[in-house]
Scaffold this active site. Structure first.
Site, PDB file in Angstrom:
ATOM      1  N   ASP A   1      30.961  37.810  48.026  1.00  0.00           N
ATOM      2  CA  ASP A   1      32.413  37.780  48.245  1.00  0.00           C
ATOM      3  C   ASP A   1      33.104  37.380  46.931  1.00  0.00           C
ATOM      4  O   ASP A   1      32.473  36.797  46.045  1.00  0.00           O
ATOM      5  CB  ASP A   1      32.699  36.757  49.360  1.00  0.00           C
ATOM      6  CG  ASP A   1      34.155  36.420  49.477  1.00  0.00           C
ATOM      7  OD1 ASP A   1      34.965  37.343  49.617  1.00  0.00           O
ATOM      8  OD2 ASP A   1      34.488  35.203  49.412  1.00  0.00           O
TER       9      ASP A   1
ATOM     10  N   ASP B   1      37.040  36.123  46.287  1.00  0.00           N
ATOM     11  CA  ASP B   1      37.937  34.958  46.272  1.00  0.00           C
ATOM     12  C   ASP B   1      37.322  33.777  47.006  1.00  0.00           C
ATOM     13  O   ASP B   1      36.851  33.912  48.130  1.00  0.00           O
ATOM     14  CB  ASP B   1      39.273  35.308  46.936  1.00  0.00           C
ATOM     15  CG  ASP B   1      40.033  36.333  46.126  1.00  0.00           C
ATOM     16  OD1 ASP B   1      40.639  35.950  45.124  1.00  0.00           O
ATOM     17  OD2 ASP B   1      39.962  37.536  46.488  1.00  0.00           O
TER      18      ASP B   1
END
Ligand code: GDG
Length: 735
Positions: free
Chosen positions: A508, A510
């Site tokens: 992932d 952020d």
């Protein structure tokens, strides 16, 4: 063997020096009694100031003092007069005390006092660090020592540390005025458990932590670095048995065993059997509302003049902090008021107010409690107020009326008393009238309930509950450690990775590879990150997929030239090895024009929030709003959306300070499974920080290594504390 260390400003022992000898006399105060069960035998140590400054202790007596204190399981922190002035009379009692009791106008913000407060807190912390063993439990008390938890934690990260605040914690609007507010909060957050008397104080504290430190709070857990700090309320009780037993013994006293005070009280009762005694006991402190009470007394007698000569008010004001100017002024004000009221209303046979300015021996306290028909306690603000509880405990025949300010913490547990607002004279006068005329049956009915409650939740139970909860925190930490991706666990993962041929990574962006920025566009990748991803992708057998909720345009700009594999918008689009994005799922978007205006109305009403429009989803971000307000609005939006969406194929995702509305058949889990089906992978690794990453953690097969960034609840196998640790961990896959 592990021990408990208790730390408070003052030791539970009073030192007396006479003729070159030292006497250490145990104090009888509420805290000392309450801690008896915790502070027992050789398993505990109490650290605090002895009450004598360095200047007051003759050099040759110092070793004798230490020995005398050690006999009471105590150890002293040495303080010079100047330190006591700055730390205790200064910052503690001229800044924190007034501020936390909502007397903003009395609060002084002096840099020098703050600096002394800090250095004296460091002295207390040093004393703990010196005495504490690895497995010890530390319990720190009250507003004089709010920086100690962090100071101890920094040097001894594994100690179990609890903190209890005996005074109110004010609302954020008051607390924010303190120039050193962040440092105070951070100091407290060094604890594992922070206790308050009431839920309101707890709520105020959590609100300040969220607003001032931006820390993540979930129910009463605060996420701080790699720890969870628990906040809870523990209403302090009294030593019920001590007070009720003392009252029973008192009643059996023969006349010659009685105190002078008791004889005077009896004489008064004999001379006017119908007259009522009203009692008020407090330290002489502006927070206790003594002056207001005197005005209210006069108001009552003006409104109900028939009670002149029928009632008498006994005021016991215990000298306190007389070095602080506000207290000197208050003393003068009360002396004058008593004089004026008595002067105006006294008759030959009646003085309306008996006023004592002193501390009385315990026996006299019992004389007063047992002889008074009404206890009238009207603090303007009070953390708890133990006097109210003590009065009820001494009423062995269950008679007596308690009038209590709703601004005292104890009002929460003493609903059967007559609760008043100390500023409402009309209400107070009518309540006094009601108390004077309350039938005995009603008095007994109310007190029976109060006594049962106070007897059950006594001070010992309070202390034990706190210690049990602190121990629970320790166990909870241990439980978490087993899931933490420790060096040892990581070693095992790396061995599996080295052995494998086809390796798949879902990473992932952020909150995982990059920290959150107020403006999401500013969270662009830096050189270190590009280097890391380059090297990870180049390793033989590695297939790296960045997997994100972000829009494809941003990711195309950042990563397409690098030819990284990417899955964006939660799985709508995929790009592999530098190809243009293609759709992974067929999704509808006709719902967007219906939902957009709804989100707009929320943006209008929620300053700081904004809409992010992606190709196949809409996101409402509220990271930059007031945390409580934002969370409330998010709940509201959720309700509105759920009713609007009906059976449509769209769903609402609650992310980290973002709500995202998108087609139901799209999520990171589905996308990851599609990619996984392309090859026969023998090592799968997924990492993410958000609720939306949980879909991956759930869908991926059992043998996959799933890692959550942060310590919140997760389906992942492991967790890692922070973004800063993620890159270091991933670097290990390159070596
Ligand atoms: C702080 C918070 C919180 C009073 N006069 C005499 C005497 N006392 C004893 C009482 C009682 C104690 O002092 C006073 O306790 P309070 O709770 O009423 O108030 P604070 O001193 O302000 O204490 C308060 C408390 O901490 C505990 O957390 O409840 O809100 O402000 O026990 O009996 N004792 C003797 N002679 C007196 O003349 N022997």
């Amino acid at each position: 063997m592990s021990k408990t260390i208790i730390i408070s400003n003052r030791l539970p022992v009073q030192l007396q020096i006479s003729n070159g000898n030292i006497n250490a006399i145990p104090s009888v105060g509420g805290l000392a009694t309450g801690m008896k069960s915790v502070h027992s035998g050789g398993d505990s140590l109490w650290i605090g100031w002895s009450g004598l400054t360095d200047e007051e202790i003759p050099k040759e007596l110092a070793p004798k003092i230490d020995k005398a204190l050690a006999e009471h399981g105590s150890s002293k922190v040495n303080l010079k007069e100047e330190e006591v002035n700055g730390f205790y009379f200064g910052f503690s009692n001229r800044t924190i005390w007034p501020l936390f009791h909502y007397f903003l106008e009395y609060a002084e913000f002096e840099l020098d006092s703050w600096l002394t407060y800090k250095s004296v807190n460091q002295k207390f912390a040093d004393a703990i660090i010196e005495k504490a063993g690895e497995e010890d439990t530390i319990w720190i008390h009250d507003y004089q020592l709010m920086l100690v938890p962090k100071m101890v934690r920094e040097r001894r990260p594994n100690l179990s540390i609890g903190f209890f605040l005996h005074i109110p914690f004010p609302s954020y609007e008051i607390f924010r005025t303190l120039p050193w507010r962040e440092e105070v909060l951070e100091g407290l957050l060094g604890s594992d458990l922070i206790g308050f008397h009431t839920y309101d104080y707890e709520r105020h504290f959590l609100s300040s932590v969220r607003r001032l430190l931006g820390a993540e709070v979930s129910f009463n857990d605060i996420y701080v670095d790699n720890r969870i700090v628990k906040v809870d309320s523990f209403p302090m009780g009294i030593d019920y048995e001590k007070f009720s037993e003392a009252a029973k013994t008192h009643q059996q006293n023969t006349e010659d065993q009685q105190s002078d005070l008791q004889r005077r009280l009896d004489l008064h009762k004999k001379s006017s059997p119908d007259a009522k005694l009203i009692l008020s006991i407090d330290r002489l402190d502006y927070s206790k509302g003594i002056a207001k009470r005197l005005h209210a007394f006069k108001y009552f007698l003006d409104k109900y003049p028939e009670y002149k000569e029928k009632i008498r008010l006994i005021i016991l004001a215990v000298p306190s902090r007389s070095n602080v100017p506000q207290y000197q002024l208050l003393k003068k004000e009360i002396d004058e008021l008593v004089g004026r009221i008595n002067g105006e209303l006294s008759t030959v046979s009646w003085t309306p107010i008996w006023y004592f300015y002193r501390s009385l021996p315990f026996e006299n306290l019992i004389d007063l409690y047992t002889s008074s028909d009404i206890a009238w306690l009207t603090p303007i603000r009070d953390g708890m107020n133990l006097v109210a509880k003590e009065y009820i405990a001494t009423r062995t025949d269950k008679t007596g009326v308690l009038i209590l300010s709703e601004m005292a913490g104890s009002a929460n547990e003493m609903n059967e008393s007559l609760l008043i607002n100390p500023n409402n004279f009309e209400q107070i006068a009518d309540t006094l009238f009601k108390a004077i005329n309350m039938p005995l049956e009603e008095q007994k009915r109310r007190n029976a309930i109060l006594q049962t409650r106070l007897e059950r939740y006594n001070v010992e139970k309070w202390a034990n509950d706190f210690m049990t909860s602190l121990q629970g925190q320790k166990d909870r930490d241990t439980a978490n450690v087993s899931k933490r991706l420790t060096e040892t666990l990581l070693k095992g993962v790396l061995q599996d990775y080295q052995k494998a041929k086809k390796k798949l990574f879902f990473i992932d962006y952020d909150g995982t590879l990059a920290g959150f920025k107020i403006d999401p566009q500013k969270a662009s990748p830096d050189k270190e990150l590009y280097d890391l991803l380059d090297q990870l992708s180049e390793k033989e057998g590695n297939d790296i997929y960045l997997i994100s909720g972000r829009d494809k345009e941003t990711f195309a700009r950042w990563f397409l030239p690098k030819k990284y594999n990417m899955i964006v918008e939660h799985g709508v689009w995929i790009s592999e090895q530098g190809e243009e994005f293609r759709m992974l799922e067929n999704v509808k978007k006709d719902w967007m024009e219906k939902i957009y205006p709804v989100l707009e109305s929320f943006v209008d009403r929620t300053p700081g929030s904004f809409i992010e429009e992606k190709n196949y989803s809409l996101a409402w971000h509220y990271r930059n709003t007031d945390p409580d307000f934002g969370a409330n609005r998010a709940t509201e939006l959720n309700t509105v959306l759920t009713s609007l969406i009906g059976n449509d194929d769209i769903s609402v995702l609650n992310g980290n300070k973002v709500m995202e509305i998108k087609s139901s058949n799209v999520n990171k889990g589905r996308a990851a499974m599609r990619v996984r089906a392309q090859k026969d992978y023998d090592f799968i690794f997924a990492i993410g920080d958000d609720w939306t990453d949980e879909f991956m953690f759930q869908e991926l097969p059992e043998e996959a290594v799933t890692v959550k960034v942060g310590m919140q609840n997760t389906q992942a196998k492991y967790y890692i504390e922070s973004v800063s640790g993620v890159r270091g961990m991933l670097k290990k896959f390159i070596k």
